[in-house]
Design an enzyme around this catalytic site. Structure first.
Site, PDB file in Angstrom:
ATOM      1  N   LYS A 197      11.502  19.911 -29.967  1.00 38.53           N
ATOM      2  CA  LYS A 197       9.992  19.759 -31.041  1.00 38.53           C
ATOM      3  C   LYS A 197      10.623  17.866 -31.253  1.00 38.53           C
ATOM      4  O   LYS A 197       9.328  17.420 -30.952  1.00 38.53           O
ATOM      5  CB  LYS A 197      10.636  20.415 -32.473  1.00 38.53           C
ATOM      6  N   CYS A 389      34.272 -18.151 -17.156  1.00 34.42           N
ATOM      7  CA  CYS A 389      33.020 -20.277 -17.552  1.00 34.42           C
ATOM      8  C   CYS A 389      34.222 -20.339 -18.540  1.00 34.42           C
ATOM      9  O   CYS A 389      35.072 -20.324 -18.219  1.00 34.42           O
ATOM     10  CB  CYS A 389      31.577 -18.810 -18.063  1.00 34.42           C
ATOM     11  N   HIS A 515      30.427 -16.644 -12.822  1.00 34.23           N
ATOM     12  CA  HIS A 515      29.647 -15.829 -13.192  1.00 34.23           C
ATOM     13  C   HIS A 515      29.224 -14.696 -12.853  1.00 34.23           C
ATOM     14  O   HIS A 515      28.722 -13.829 -12.067  1.00 34.23           O
ATOM     15  CB  HIS A 515      28.692 -15.306 -14.908  1.00 34.23           C
ATOM     16  N   GLU A 517      31.187 -11.472 -12.543  1.00 33.54           N
ATOM     17  CA  GLU A 517      30.411 -10.654 -13.244  1.00 33.54           C
ATOM     18  C   GLU A 517      28.971  -9.752 -12.852  1.00 33.54           C
ATOM     19  O   GLU A 517      28.842  -8.316 -12.017  1.00 33.54           O
ATOM     20  CB  GLU A 517      30.527  -9.753 -14.751  1.00 33.54           C
TER      21      GLU A 517
END
Ligand code: GLN
Length: 538
Positions: A197, A389, A515, A517
């Site tokens: 629904k 960092c 960074h 990652e």
């Protein structure tokens, strides 16, 4: 102003969401992209309703990680999913926010582009959205524009995006447009039945906006039962084989494989008249490794946005990527750094059952001393450490204080007037007062010292990684740090900025100003994460 561009050939796939937020629309979009990726140029676009120009000024706890692109654009974290699934490098212009759209429209109005006219949501805002979408399609020579509409249908914020998409749909041919609607299919425990629904009702919202879903993706605990698919078919008019399951999984990387099994590829091929040559063999192998690990390790991550897991999502994904290559499941032990400082957790508690430590990026002074004390513990106890960092900057502060004997060493971000500013604000950042998009952002080249750990891991003496910072290691202290044994193993081309550091003789003590990652992929993990896992397994 550029003329509207001609986008013949381009296929437009639009992904909308219904019922509630947080269903993983980004993963669904990225997974659809992954199915199509081989041989086709897929351009992922995210439309966000908020009025910030970009998420760069938002707190990660509020909005999740701020993802940074090669071009320096600060964008929604869904771009992380797109890049990880599509192995592509996205652009800042591919994140359309209401802030960006209104900003450019108001600039054009002031310039006189609309003299004599009333500037309105329709046709001007919607026109601006379509103009940007068509421009991207043509600049990128896209085969498929994969457009994710942020938020939930029925929200006020994304109305103009949905209206622009409706207009766009009426301007292209039937085999050039496909709408995917993701919704939630709950199960009431006592009943055990999948309830359709909410999905039916959210389809009504979409219809009200003039959009009709070609494909349903039903997020639920389990795969959708035949009965639920049948029901959605006859209540909403979507073909039964176009109702696709999106079950809860251990790993998001399973989703493209599940979508393939559910027949989504054939559905896309038929409706869009595409010839899809997807090859998920290697992907399948790595997902198998994720699901069937032979080893397990635990990494502690000390951060200050740990209350929302999405704040560090790229780091978590990078650990999964590297782990998959070692058939290793990597568990994360989250440590709120303010808890170390307040004494709520001790270093021996943090490192209990832990094989490695990550200090991620961050801003401001809260929790700093806690992070420094964890770094000291890892350095002194030969525990693998990766600093990212702020993690590099604090490793330098720790080394300066405890190895070089500069007791008052600090970053000027923490103590503006400190006597030994081993980390200080970059000269070009000093005059900057505007906060949006003014950090050192995006991809920069670093030259790595031959024979260093980082050069070995990158398999090269040059590395390109993405950045997002205002502070750096103060060049006045380079020689002193080196004399005391810290190796500055990667620097900017001009030798001024420290990009990588490492400690010889330690199992793994590596940090970077960048960074890494943000560029890790399942198929090609970020080298520094690979090195960390390898060291933890030793
Ligand atoms: N706050 C630090 C700086 O601005 C580190 C930033 C980060 O970790 N992304 O330089």
């Amino acid at each position: 102003m550029r003329e509207p561009v001609d986008n013949k050939r381009v296929k437009w796939i639009v992904v909308t969401g219904g019922v509630l937020s947080g269903l993983g629309k980004g993963i669904v979009s990225a997974s659809i992209g992954r199915l199509l990726a081989n041989g086709l140029k897929i351009v992922p676009v995210k439309c966000d309703g908020y009025l910030n120009v970009d998420p760069g000024t938002m707190n990660p706890v509020e909005h999740g990680e701020v993802f940074v692109l090669d071009d320096g654009g600060e964008v929604d974290l869904d771009f992380g999913h797109y890049e990880r699934f599509l192995s592509t490098s996205c652009k800042f212009t591919w994140n359309l926010t209401s802030g960006k759209i209104f900003q450019s429209l108001v600039e054009r109005e002031r310039r006189g582009d609309f003299l004599g006219k009333t500037v309105q949501i329709v046709p001007h805002v919607t026109g601006e959205i379509k103009r940007k979408l068509r421009e991207i399609a043509s600049d990128e020579k896209a085969d498929v524009m994969l457009i994710e509409i942020g938020g939930t249908v029925g929200d006020l914020e994304n109305l103009w995006f949905l209206e622009a998409i409706r207009e766009l749909q009426s301007e292209v041919a039937g085999d050039e447009f496909l709408c995917v609607h993701l919704g939630y299919i709950p199960v009431i425990d006592a009943q055990g039945q999948q309830k359709t629904k909410p999905m039916q009702q959210s389809t009504l919202f979409l219809r009200e906006r003039g959009l009709f879903p070609d494909v349903f993706v039903g997020r639920s605990k389990e795969r959708l039962a035949d009965k639920a698919k049948e029901k959605l078919h006859w209540t909403c008019g979507v073909e039964k084989d176009a109702v696709i399951s999106d079950p809860d999984c251990y790993s998001v990387y399973e989703i493209p494989l599940i979508f393939e099994e559910e027949g989504l590829k054939e559905k896309l091929e038929r409706k869009l008249k595409l010839n899809i040559k997807s090859d998920l063999t290697d992907w399948k192998r790595l997902v198998h490794n994720i699901l069937n690990p032979e080893k397990e390790i635990t990494i502690a991550i000390c951060g200050k946005y740990t209350e929302l897991a999405d704040s560090y999502i790229s780091i978590e994904e990078s650990l999964k990527h590297a782990g998959a290559h070692f058939k290793t499941r990597v568990h994360v032990k989250w440590i709120e750094t303010t808890d170390i400082e307040s004494g709520a957790v001790s270093n021996s508690e943090i490192f209990d059952g832990v094989q490695g430590l990550i200090i991620p990026g961050g801003f401001g002074s809260r929790g700093i001393e806690g992070k420094i004390s964890a770094i000291k513990y890892a350095r002194e106890n030969n525990i693998p450490f990766l600093g990212l960092c702020y993690g590099l900057q604090l490793a330098v502060v720790e080394f300066a204080r405890n190895v070089c004997g500069l007791r008052s060493a600090n970053s000027t971000e923490v103590d503006e007037d400190c006597k030994e500013p081993v980390v200080y604000i970059m000269p070009e950042q000093r005059q900057v007062t505007i906060k949006g998009a003014t950090m050192r952002l995006g991809s920069y080249e670093a030259l790595l010292t031959e024979g260093s750990t980082v050069a070995k891991l990158y398999g090269d003496t040059v590395a390109h990684e993405r950045h997002r910072h205002r502070y750096e290691v103060n060049p006045d202290y380079h020689t002193m740090l080196e004399k005391n044994g810290l190796v500055l193993s990667g620097k900017s081309k001009d030798g001024v900025l420290v990009e990588f550091i490492e400690l010889p003789g330690h199992k793994y003590f590596v940090a970077t100003q960048a960074h890494p990652e943000l560029k890790s992929r399942l198929e090609s993990p970020a080298p520094l994460f690979y090195g960390l896992i390898e060291a933890c397994l030793e």
